[in-house]
Every structure is written in structure tokens, then in C-alpha cells.
Design a protein around this motif. Structure first.
Motif, PDB file in Angstrom:
ATOM      1  N   VAL A  13       0.834  -1.200   0.000  1.00  0.00           N
ATOM      2  CA  VAL A  13       0.000   0.000   0.000  1.00  0.00           C
ATOM      3  C   VAL A  13       0.870   1.251   0.000  1.00  0.00           C
ATOM      4  O   VAL A  13       0.627   2.207  -0.750  1.00  0.00           O
ATOM      5  CB  VAL A  13      -0.946   0.004   1.218  1.00  0.00           C
ATOM      6  N   ASN A  16       2.481   1.821  -3.356  1.00  0.00           N
ATOM      7  CA  ASN A  16       1.502   2.351  -4.306  1.00  0.00           C
ATOM      8  C   ASN A  16       1.277   3.845  -4.088  1.00  0.00           C
ATOM      9  O   ASN A  16       1.134   4.613  -5.049  1.00  0.00           O
ATOM     10  CB  ASN A  16       0.189   1.588  -4.174  1.00  0.00           C
ATOM     11  N   ALA A  22       2.001  -2.563  -8.311  1.00  0.00           N
ATOM     12  CA  ALA A  22       2.021  -3.805  -7.540  1.00  0.00           C
ATOM     13  C   ALA A  22       3.186  -4.693  -7.981  1.00  0.00           C
ATOM     14  O   ALA A  22       3.831  -5.353  -7.152  1.00  0.00           O
ATOM     15  CB  ALA A  22       0.701  -4.546  -7.699  1.00  0.00           C
ATOM     16  N   LEU A 133      -0.202  -8.077  -3.065  1.00  0.00           N
ATOM     17  CA  LEU A 133      -1.620  -7.850  -2.758  1.00  0.00           C
ATOM     18  C   LEU A 133      -1.853  -6.431  -2.259  1.00  0.00           C
ATOM     19  O   LEU A 133      -2.861  -5.799  -2.599  1.00  0.00           O
ATOM     20  CB  LEU A 133      -2.099  -8.864  -1.716  1.00  0.00           C
ATOM     21  N   LEU A 136      -1.797  -4.175  -5.155  1.00  0.00           N
ATOM     22  CA  LEU A 136      -2.930  -4.445  -6.038  1.00  0.00           C
ATOM     23  C   LEU A 136      -4.229  -3.839  -5.498  1.00  0.00           C
ATOM     24  O   LEU A 136      -5.053  -3.333  -6.258  1.00  0.00           O
ATOM     25  CB  LEU A 136      -3.087  -5.959  -6.203  1.00  0.00           C
ATOM     26  N   PHE A 137      -4.391  -3.899  -4.173  1.00  0.00           N
ATOM     27  CA  PHE A 137      -5.642  -3.432  -3.563  1.00  0.00           C
ATOM     28  C   PHE A 137      -5.471  -2.144  -2.765  1.00  0.00           C
ATOM     29  O   PHE A 137      -6.262  -1.847  -1.872  1.00  0.00           O
ATOM     30  CB  PHE A 137      -6.212  -4.523  -2.653  1.00  0.00           C
ATOM     31  N   ASP A 139      -5.960   0.921  -3.635  1.00  0.00           N
ATOM     32  CA  ASP A 139      -7.068   1.865  -3.816  1.00  0.00           C
ATOM     33  C   ASP A 139      -8.251   1.508  -2.926  1.00  0.00           C
ATOM     34  O   ASP A 139      -8.957   2.398  -2.422  1.00  0.00           O
ATOM     35  CB  ASP A 139      -7.517   1.872  -5.284  1.00  0.00           C
ATOM     36  N   GLN A 140      -8.470   0.216  -2.716  1.00  0.00           N
ATOM     37  CA  GLN A 140      -9.582  -0.204  -1.857  1.00  0.00           C
ATOM     38  C   GLN A 140      -9.326   0.137  -0.391  1.00  0.00           C
ATOM     39  O   GLN A 140     -10.262   0.337   0.383  1.00  0.00           O
ATOM     40  CB  GLN A 140      -9.827  -1.712  -1.997  1.00  0.00           C
ATOM     41  N   VAL A 141      -8.045   0.210  -0.002  1.00  0.00           N
ATOM     42  CA  VAL A 141      -7.702   0.523   1.387  1.00  0.00           C
ATOM     43  C   VAL A 141      -8.164   1.928   1.760  1.00  0.00           C
ATOM     44  O   VAL A 141      -8.551   2.188   2.898  1.00  0.00           O
ATOM     45  CB  VAL A 141      -6.174   0.389   1.599  1.00  0.00           C
TER      46      VAL A 141
END
Length: 226
Positions: A13, A16, A22, A133, A136-137, A139-141
């Protein structure tokens, strides 16, 4: 593996947020695999620091790894297999080293190179997976509650603290006390970056003072000298 996954996810995270993909976060975890130093690398590179200054800073921060192999080796009572040793030694992070030392010194268990190999490889795999991971995720965090986002920043210190408490014995009190006091003063009057290096130096100095001036060597060292 379970403790590495959330910390490496936090690294992904963080990478990013500094503009790394990622796949680039995964590449750093596969090629560098330096835990806390990876957070520092993405922060320095993301802020425009040169690659050479970044490399020198990471080398200075990770120079302690030169001591991990010899510290373990003096506790191993059998001949090591070169091929296996080369693999697990590459993955000898702070946490893997702490696990090995706890197994040999506190639990008094026999050395098992296959166990160490499995520990090293599984730790690396979980770190690399979590990094990917996290990138990759990432933005969702940002959609998570604020307190959960803030907790990601504390995962790495919490992991270090858990191993410090697991390995702590009364004989370490003097060195730990001096290191914490000096680091806290340096952090307050200078800055956090300086406090890291000053804390490392004060811990080394306290250990040497205890061993040579106070004449209170650790029990394991006494056994080696006899």
C-alpha cells in the motif's frame, strides 16, 4: 507467515502511494527483501532522493545483518550444508533470526537446518505475496475507516516489538534501558532518522560497557569462552 502478510500488505500500500505499481512492489520484495528498509526505499525514491543516496542509507540501516550469521553459527553444533545454508542465510531477516535464536537459546532445541530453510522460504513467500496484494488493492484501502488505515502504519513496529518481548530476558535490561532512553532523547531533540542511528550506536556501546567494564557477560558468551 501470518505476521508477515499484514506488514508486507502495508508495504505494498505504501509503495503504491509513492507511485509504484504492484509488480514493482513485488520486484522489490523478491530482489531486496529487507523489511523495514523497503518502506524507507520507496519513501526516499518517491521523494526524489537519488538512487545512490538511497542505496547508502539502506546499507547503513541493514549493516546489522552481517552479525546475524556469526551469532547463529556459534550456537550450531553441527556442520552446515552449503546449498541449504546459502538459501536460508539469504532470507535471514530480523524475525527469522529472532526465531532461530529463540529456538536455540531459550527453548534449547536442537539445530535443524531443514526447519530453518522452511522458515526462511515461507517467510519470504508470505512477504512477497503480501507486497503484491497490498499494491494491487491499495485503492480499496482508502475506502476503509480511518482507524484501520492508521493501524497499517503500526504493523511493522508491532511485529518488531513482539519479537523483542519474546526474546527479552532480565540480563538484557541494562542494554535495552540505555538504548530506549538515548533513542527517545535523540528523537525529541533531533529527529527520528538520527534517533535510529544513535539508538543503534548506544545499544552497541551499552553492550560493550556491560561486557568489558561491568564484567557481566551473557551466559551464552561465558560458555563460549570456557
Amino acid at each position: 507467515m501470518l505476521t508477515y502478510l499484514p506488514v508486507s500488505f502495508a508495504f505494498g500500500v505504501s509503495a503504491n502511494q509513492f507511485g509504484f505499481t504492484a509488480w514493482e512492489a513485488l520486484f522489490l520484495s523478491c530482489s531486496m527483501y529487507a523489511g523495514a528498509s523497503q518502506f524507507l526505499v520507496v519513501a526516499l525514491l518517491g521523494s526524489g532522493t537519488s538512487i545512490w543516496m538511497t542505496a547508502l542509507t539502506v546499507i547503513a540501516l541493514d549493516i546489522r545483518h552481517l552479525l546475524y550469521g556469526p551469532a547463529l553459527y556459534q550456537l550450531i553444533d553441527r556442520k552446515l550444508e552449503l546449498k541449504k545454508t546459502a538459501i536460508w542465510a539469504w532470507g535471514l531477516t530480523d524475525e527469522v533470526f529472532a526465531s532461530g535464536m529463540i529456538r536455540l537459546t531459550q527453548r534449547r532445541q536442537a539445530w535443524n537446518e531443514s526447519w530453518m530453510l522452511g522458515l526462511s522460504l515461507s517467510s519470504w513467500f508470505s512477504w512477497a505475496l503480501g507486497s503484491f496484494l497490498g499494491g494491487l488493492f491499495a485503492d480499496q484501502v482508502s475506502a476503509l475507516p480511518q482507524f484501520l488505515q492508521a493501524s497499517l502504519d503500526f504493523l511493522l513496529p508491532a511485529l518488531f516489538l513482539s519479537f523483542l518481548l519474546a526474546a527479552f530476558e532480565k540480563k538484557h535490561s541494562f542494554v535495552v534501558f540505555i538504548t530506549l532512553i538515548v533513542s527517545g532523547i535523540a528523537c525529541y531533540f533531533i529527529d527520528l532518522s538520527a534517533a535510529i542511528f544513535i539508538g543503534i550506536g548506544s545499544g552497541i556501546a551499552a553492550g560493550l560497557f556491560k561486557h568489558y567494564v561491568l564484567k557481566r557477560p551473557d551466559a551464552s558468551l561465558e560458555g563460549d569462552h570456557t
